[in-house]
Every structure is written in structure tokens, then in C-alpha cells.
Write an enzyme that holds these catalytic residues in place. Structure first.
Site, short mmCIF file in Angstrom:
data_model
loop_
_atom_site.label_atom_id
_atom_site.label_comp_id
_atom_site.label_asym_id
_atom_site.label_seq_id
_atom_site.Cartn_x
_atom_site.Cartn_y
_atom_site.Cartn_z
N LYS A 184 0.82 -1.21 0.00
CA LYS A 184 0.00 0.00 0.00
C LYS A 184 0.86 1.26 0.00
O LYS A 184 0.54 2.24 -0.69
CB LYS A 184 -0.95 -0.03 1.20
N GLN A 217 -4.42 -1.43 9.58
CA GLN A 217 -4.23 -2.77 9.01
C GLN A 217 -4.77 -3.82 9.97
O GLN A 217 -4.41 -3.86 11.14
CB GLN A 217 -2.74 -3.01 8.74
N ASP A 274 -11.15 3.31 4.38
CA ASP A 274 -11.53 1.90 4.33
C ASP A 274 -13.05 1.73 4.38
O ASP A 274 -13.55 0.62 4.17
CB ASP A 274 -10.89 1.14 5.49
#
Length: 289
Positions: free
Chosen positions: A50, A94, A117
């Protein structure tokens, strides 16, 4: 029949190229912060990919790492600092976290305007309400883009969503409802799952069970989106669908790897771009197209 292979790599590359051009024209560069807690090897790889993806499109990246011995308050303090940082437009925590952390408490602490997200209740609620001014979780957003690369008009199609997680299944069903599909939710314990599959024009699968969906379950000509990723004993990566057999039935199908995965990362960049554009005064229209 041999199915069209939906190439997530090439479509993600095209999306990243478009993002790179938009970032290049901005006076303030979008910034994505990724928080990694602990030493999980797979999580380290995902975070690294990422960060590299951000840099490749000209975005700023901020990596924050906490040891597994950190406390919940340490994590919340880090999130608060990133919420207050004007150079950070998107924050990604994460997952999974080490067992002693409260995942929801941490996710809900992220500023909804930086929740790229799409997992904060404010963004989940906006998606459910069909409100455009929010963030859609990256994997279902990418999956819908792949579906619409095969067929733009989905109105009236029967869509089966196998797997009901907050990360994929539930938002995927909402997106398909917004496309005027008739949506059925199922999971690995659903009775008569093969019969449901055989009536579906679109099948999306995310259960974490290798080969759950058999080839003869697939309606001829259906679009199959396989989100599962499972590592066999020999190291081979496979999805939740029996790819070889399903490819003889489906009209179009995503491979594993190389299907949904690349689009997930590209859509993370897209959400970060939109967060920065919103801060810059532009309307945030989180349309799937």
C-alpha cells in the site's frame, strides 16, 4: 463455453493511471497513513504494498508502527494524532490486530472524513442510505467496477452474495441493490446453496473456504467474482471458487490471484484521492463507475 477472464491487474493499472494524473494536477498532495500493530508477516507485506502504491501515484504516505506490546490507548493516541494531521487525508488501520486490541473501538476512533476503508459507522450508514457523500469499502467497490466492466446495466439481474462480512459481503449487497439487482445473501452454512447459485446472474464469493463453489453450481453465462484467497499446502493460492470448472460455465470470472486484489488497492488510492478533493472543496461523489 469458456469464460472471459476479468483482468483485475490491467483494470487496476488503468485506474491508478487516472489517479496519478489527478494527483499531479493538485496543489496539495493526498496523504495516506497506514497503521501496523505487531509483527504479522502477511500484514507487513500488505502495508508495504500500500505504501508503494501511494508513492507510485504521487501521494504522500505515512507509516505508523506499534509493537504488539502496545496498549489500546497507545493505538487510540496514534489515531488521534493522525486525525489532527492536515497532511493526512486517509487513515487505514491494518487488520487483523493482535488479540488484546478492541478492533471496533479503534476503527470508530478514525475521523469518518479520513476513513478511506469505509468501516466507520458513519460511512456504513451513508452507504446503506444510498448517500453519495461517504466512503465505500475498497474491496466491494473494486468488485463492482469489475462486474460493470463486463456489463454496465445490472438492473433486474439476480445477484448472490456469498459471505456476509462487514469488509465485503454486506456492502457488496448494498452496492448491488443500488444497481437495482435482486440480491440474495448467503454464506457457507446456507442450505441449498448450489440451487441458489444456479439462479444467479452475478455471484460474489468471500468465505475463506477454498473451492467452496463448484463449477456445476454456476449458471451458464453468469458473472463470477471470487474474493477468496487461500493458500494450499503446496503454496498455491486459490479462491473460494473452483476456477477451472467454473470457467467452463461462467460468462466472466475473476482469477485468484490477479482479480479483485489489485482493484482493492487501487480503490484505496481512489478513496484517498476523494478525501483530499473533499478537503479541497470539491464535491465527494463516491460513485462506483
Amino acid at each position: 463455453m469458456t469464460a472471459q477472464i476479468i483482468d483485475g491487474k490491467s483494470q487496476a493499472a488503468a485506474l491508478r493511471d487516472d489517479i496519478r494524473q489527478q494527483v499531479g494536477a493538485m496543489s496539495h498532495k493526498p496523504g495516506l497513513a497506514v497503521i501496523l500493530v505487531g509483527e504479522d508477516p502477511a500484514s507487513k507485506v500488505y502495508v508495504g504494498s500500500k505504501i508503494k502504491a501511494c508513492e507510485a501515484v504521487g501521494m504522500q504516505s505515512f507509516k505508523r508502527t506499534l509493537p504488539e506490546t502496545a496498549t489500546q490507548q497507545d493505538l487510540l493516541d496514534e489515531i488521534a494524532a493522525l486525525n489532527a494531521n492536515p497532511e493526512v487525508h486517509g487513515i487505514l488501520l491494518q487488520l487483523p490486530l493482535p488479540p488484546h486490541f478492541d478492533k471496533n473501538d479503534a476503527l470508530y476512533a478514525i475521523d469518518p472524513l479520513k476513513d478511506v476503508d469505509g468501516l466507520h459507522p458513519a460511512n456504513i450508514g451513508k452507504l446503506t442510505a444510498g448517500h453519495p457523500d461517504g466512503f465505500i469499502p475498497c474491496t466491494p467497490l473494486g468488485a463492482l467496477k469489475l462486474i460493470k466492466s463486463v456489463r454496465q446495466d445490472l438492473r433486474g439481474l439476480n445477484a448472490l452474495v456469498i459471505g456476509c462480512s462487514l469488509l465485503f459481503g454486506r456492502p457488496m449487497g448494498q452496492l448491488l441493490l443500488m444497481e437495482d439487482c435482486t440480491v440474495t445473501y448467503a454464506h457457507r452454512y446456507t442450505q441449498n446453496l448450489p440451487d441458489l447459485c444456479r439462479t444467479a446472474d452475478i455471484v460474489t464469493v468471500a468465505t475463506g473456504k477454498a473451492g467452496l463453489v463448484k463449477g456445476d453450481w454456476i449458471k451458464p453465462g453468469a458473472i463470477v467474482i471470487d474474493v477468496g484467497i487461500n493458500r494450499l499446502e503446496d503454496g498455491t493460492l486459490v479462491g473460494d471458487v473452483d476456477f477451472e470448472a467454473a470457467s467452463q460455465q461462467a460468462g466472466a470470472i475473476t482469477p485468484v490471484p490477479g482479480g479483485v486484489g489489485p482493484m482493492t488497492v487501487a480503490c484505496l488510492l481512489l478513496n484517498t484521492l476523494r478525501a483530499a478533493q473533499k478537503e479541497g472543496g470539491k464535491s465527494l461523489i463516491n460513485a462506483p463507475d
